[in-house]
Write a protein that holds these residues in place. Structure first.
Motif, mmCIF file in Angstrom:
data_model
loop_
_atom_site.group_PDB
_atom_site.id
_atom_site.type_symbol
_atom_site.label_atom_id
_atom_site.label_comp_id
_atom_site.label_asym_id
_atom_site.label_seq_id
_atom_site.Cartn_x
_atom_site.Cartn_y
_atom_site.Cartn_z
ATOM 1 N N GLU A 100 13.451 3.958 -5.231
ATOM 2 C CA GLU A 100 12.708 4.044 -3.977
ATOM 3 C C GLU A 100 11.203 3.952 -4.215
ATOM 4 O OE1 GLU A 100 15.239 6.039 -4.838
ATOM 5 O OE2 GLU A 100 16.731 5.674 -3.284
ATOM 6 N N CYS A 101 10.712 4.695 -5.199
ATOM 7 C CA CYS A 101 9.279 4.627 -5.531
ATOM 8 C C CYS A 101 8.910 3.251 -6.069
ATOM 9 C CB CYS A 101 8.910 5.705 -6.542
ATOM 10 S SG CYS A 101 8.966 7.373 -5.882
ATOM 11 N N THR B 183 8.535 0.787 -3.197
ATOM 12 C CA THR B 183 7.260 1.024 -2.506
ATOM 13 C C THR B 183 6.094 0.446 -3.294
ATOM 14 O OG1 THR B 183 8.124 3.018 -1.453
ATOM 15 C CG2 THR B 183 5.730 2.813 -1.588
ATOM 16 N N ARG C 78 6.020 -3.395 -3.178
ATOM 17 C CA ARG C 78 5.512 -3.923 -1.898
ATOM 18 C C ARG C 78 4.003 -3.741 -1.788
ATOM 19 N NH1 ARG C 78 10.293 -1.023 0.343
ATOM 20 N NH2 ARG C 78 11.940 -2.592 0.397
ATOM 21 N N GLU C 79 3.511 -2.572 -2.201
ATOM 22 C CA GLU C 79 2.086 -2.261 -2.051
ATOM 23 C C GLU C 79 1.212 -2.967 -3.069
ATOM 24 O OE1 GLU C 79 1.743 1.993 -2.227
ATOM 25 O OE2 GLU C 79 2.661 2.268 -0.274
ATOM 26 N N ASP D 286 13.427 -9.408 0.399
ATOM 27 C CA ASP D 286 12.172 -9.148 1.099
ATOM 28 C C ASP D 286 11.189 -10.287 0.819
ATOM 29 O OD1 ASP D 286 9.610 -8.265 1.882
ATOM 30 O OD2 ASP D 286 10.051 -6.193 1.349
ATOM 31 N N THR E 290 8.314 -9.583 -1.607
ATOM 32 C CA THR E 290 8.549 -9.280 -3.022
ATOM 33 C C THR E 290 9.525 -10.240 -3.705
ATOM 34 O OG1 THR E 290 10.278 -7.683 -2.399
ATOM 35 C CG2 THR E 290 8.055 -6.796 -2.763
#
Length: 127
Positions: A35-36, A39, A42-43, A70, A73
């Motif tokens: 999950e991290c 994130t 994406r960031e 996505d 990404t």
């Protein structure tokens, strides 16, 4: 060099991967779970992701499938990091969208070759 994201829950494996990448001149982002890692991907839009397959919660294959679906990404190459060395394991990583496969424990020459090939597509991989 490149910014590379490592998604790895084992502290010793994380330290080794970070050291190898930093010694090769790369900057390193890291996450201890999928999950991290999603994130951060994406960031920060890293040039490449080293993805452990056996992660707590969401595994690395599920995370890779999400990354590749996505549009933000999908272009990021993903190298599967795994202790599983069976032919069918390699096929599972390919079907999930991984661009390469490296078996743990990490061997620095193999890791560097795979990274160089993915970051510089004009380089022909060794046979």
């Amino acid at each position: 060099m490149a910014e590379i994201l490592i998604v790895e829950d084992n502290e010793a494996n994380m330290r080794l991967a970070r050291l190898l990448l930093m010694n090769a001149g790369h900057s390193v982002l890291w996450a201890a779970d999928a999950e991290c890692g999603l994130t951060l991907a994406r960031e920060k839009q890293p040039a490449l992701i080293l993805m452990d397959i056996q992660l707590p919660g969401m595994d690395g294959l599920a995370a890779t499938r999400l990354l590749k679906r996505d549009p933000h990404t999908a272009h990021i190459p993903v190298i599967a990091l795994t202790a599983m060395a069976m032919k069918e394991d390699r096929e599972k990583t390919r079907l999930a969208g991984c661009d390469a496969y490296v078996i743990k424990p990490l061997r620095y020459k193999e890791l560097y070759e795979v990274i160089d090939t993915l970051l510089n597509p004009s380089i022909t991989p060794p046979t």
